[in-house]
Write a protein that holds these residues in place. Sequence first.
Motif, mmCIF file in Angstrom:
data_model
loop_
_atom_site.group_PDB
_atom_site.id
_atom_site.type_symbol
_atom_site.label_atom_id
_atom_site.label_comp_id
_atom_site.label_asym_id
_atom_site.label_seq_id
_atom_site.Cartn_x
_atom_site.Cartn_y
_atom_site.Cartn_z
ATOM 1 N N THR A 205 0.814 -1.223 0.000
ATOM 2 C CA THR A 205 0.000 0.000 0.000
ATOM 3 C C THR A 205 0.842 1.266 0.000
ATOM 4 O O THR A 205 0.329 2.346 -0.270
ATOM 5 C CB THR A 205 -0.957 0.032 1.220
ATOM 6 N N VAL A 206 2.122 1.160 0.311
ATOM 7 C CA VAL A 206 3.043 2.301 0.222
ATOM 8 C C VAL A 206 3.996 1.971 -0.914
ATOM 9 O O VAL A 206 4.812 1.074 -0.809
ATOM 10 C CB VAL A 206 3.811 2.515 1.556
ATOM 11 N N GLY A 207 3.854 2.680 -2.024
ATOM 12 C CA GLY A 207 4.508 2.263 -3.272
ATOM 13 C C GLY A 207 5.967 2.611 -3.428
ATOM 14 O O GLY A 207 6.606 2.171 -4.369
ATOM 15 N N SER A 208 6.527 3.428 -2.536
ATOM 16 C CA SER A 208 7.908 3.871 -2.679
ATOM 17 C C SER A 208 8.554 3.968 -1.309
ATOM 18 O O SER A 208 7.869 4.092 -0.297
ATOM 19 C CB SER A 208 7.939 5.238 -3.370
ATOM 20 N N ILE A 209 9.857 3.961 -1.297
ATOM 21 C CA ILE A 209 10.577 4.055 -0.020
ATOM 22 C C ILE A 209 10.736 5.500 0.449
ATOM 23 O O ILE A 209 11.080 5.765 1.587
ATOM 24 C CB ILE A 209 11.945 3.324 -0.110
ATOM 25 N N THR A 210 10.457 6.470 -0.445
ATOM 26 C CA THR A 210 10.527 7.889 -0.073
ATOM 27 C C THR A 210 9.278 8.621 -0.561
ATOM 28 O O THR A 210 8.661 8.213 -1.545
ATOM 29 C CB THR A 210 11.757 8.589 -0.695
ATOM 30 N N PRO A 211 8.909 9.729 0.117
ATOM 31 C CA PRO A 211 7.764 10.523 -0.358
ATOM 32 C C PRO A 211 8.054 11.135 -1.732
ATOM 33 O O PRO A 211 9.212 11.249 -2.140
ATOM 34 C CB PRO A 211 7.640 11.628 0.707
ATOM 35 N N PHE B 62 12.132 12.847 -14.080
ATOM 36 C CA PHE B 62 13.403 12.199 -13.751
ATOM 37 C C PHE B 62 13.802 12.457 -12.295
ATOM 38 O O PHE B 62 14.303 11.568 -11.610
ATOM 39 C CB PHE B 62 14.499 12.704 -14.698
ATOM 40 N N ARG B 63 13.531 13.688 -11.830
ATOM 41 C CA ARG B 63 13.994 14.093 -10.499
ATOM 42 C C ARG B 63 13.012 13.668 -9.405
ATOM 43 O O ARG B 63 12.337 14.475 -8.769
ATOM 44 C CB ARG B 63 14.253 15.593 -10.470
ATOM 45 N N ASN B 64 12.923 12.370 -9.232
ATOM 46 C CA ASN B 64 12.117 11.752 -8.186
ATOM 47 C C ASN B 64 12.767 10.405 -7.901
ATOM 48 O O ASN B 64 13.427 9.839 -8.758
ATOM 49 C CB ASN B 64 10.669 11.562 -8.665
ATOM 50 N N ILE B 65 12.596 9.874 -6.695
ATOM 51 C CA ILE B 65 13.170 8.559 -6.368
ATOM 52 C C ILE B 65 12.030 7.595 -6.086
ATOM 53 O O ILE B 65 11.341 7.734 -5.076
ATOM 54 C CB ILE B 65 14.098 8.635 -5.135
ATOM 55 N N PRO B 66 11.792 6.596 -6.985
ATOM 56 C CA PRO B 66 12.387 6.480 -8.316
ATOM 57 C C PRO B 66 11.748 7.474 -9.290
ATOM 58 O O PRO B 66 10.740 8.104 -8.967
ATOM 59 C CB PRO B 66 12.070 5.042 -8.718
ATOM 60 N N SER B 67 12.327 7.598 -10.490
ATOM 61 C CA SER B 67 11.738 8.442 -11.536
ATOM 62 C C SER B 67 10.313 7.972 -11.817
ATOM 63 O O SER B 67 9.980 6.802 -11.593
ATOM 64 C CB SER B 67 12.569 8.356 -12.814
ATOM 65 N N ALA B 68 9.470 8.881 -12.285
ATOM 66 C CA ALA B 68 8.049 8.541 -12.414
ATOM 67 C C ALA B 68 7.435 9.099 -13.690
ATOM 68 O O ALA B 68 7.941 10.052 -14.280
ATOM 69 C CB ALA B 68 7.293 9.080 -11.202
#
Length: 194
Positions: free
Chosen positions: A20-26, A177-183
């Motif tokens: 339910t939380v799709g990424s390790i960072t906001p 690109f500038r997101n972790i991960p890119s989106a």
Amino acid sequence: MSKIIEKIEFIYQFLNKPKTVGSITPSSGHLTKKILSFVDFTKEGLVLLEYGPGTGPFTSEIIKHLKPTDQLIVIELNPKFAADLNEKFKDYKNVKIHEDCVANTKKILDKEGIKQVDYIISGIPFSSLPKDVTQDILINTKSIMCNTTLFLTFQYSKFKKESFEKYFEIIDVKFVFRNIPSAFVFCMKKLVRN
């Protein structure tokens, strides 16, 4: 809540509930700006609906643009995130936080007396959800949209593009690109078949 504590909490929730939380960072500020670039905040009486805000990076930015006549309805399934959001935004009368599943969106909108939504902004990690859950969310989303409603979501791949195309017309796709991960940001409207 400080940004560092927020990130630690997000990582903890990701490790605890990765489905339910799709990424390790906001979401990054760059992703937030790209999503919100599709929103026309000049319109009076805007109604925005946000799915799965997590720690609220989109919510915080949306609130900066809200006028007194606008409404923001936020639906967050994770109890910890929902409680934090309620505390963080308790002073905003036109922001309502619901700890609930987006499958209940219609009931939530009825409860709030909302007949029409202008924008639906989703942080739901569709790629990590079972196919039937994704389908249920997309069907419910389409059912509350009118022809002018925009559905804005981001995904870490184009894996769910075909699923989206069953219910929506994809107007635009932007890469951040500038997101972790890119989106990838998808801007969609209700698909109306002849």
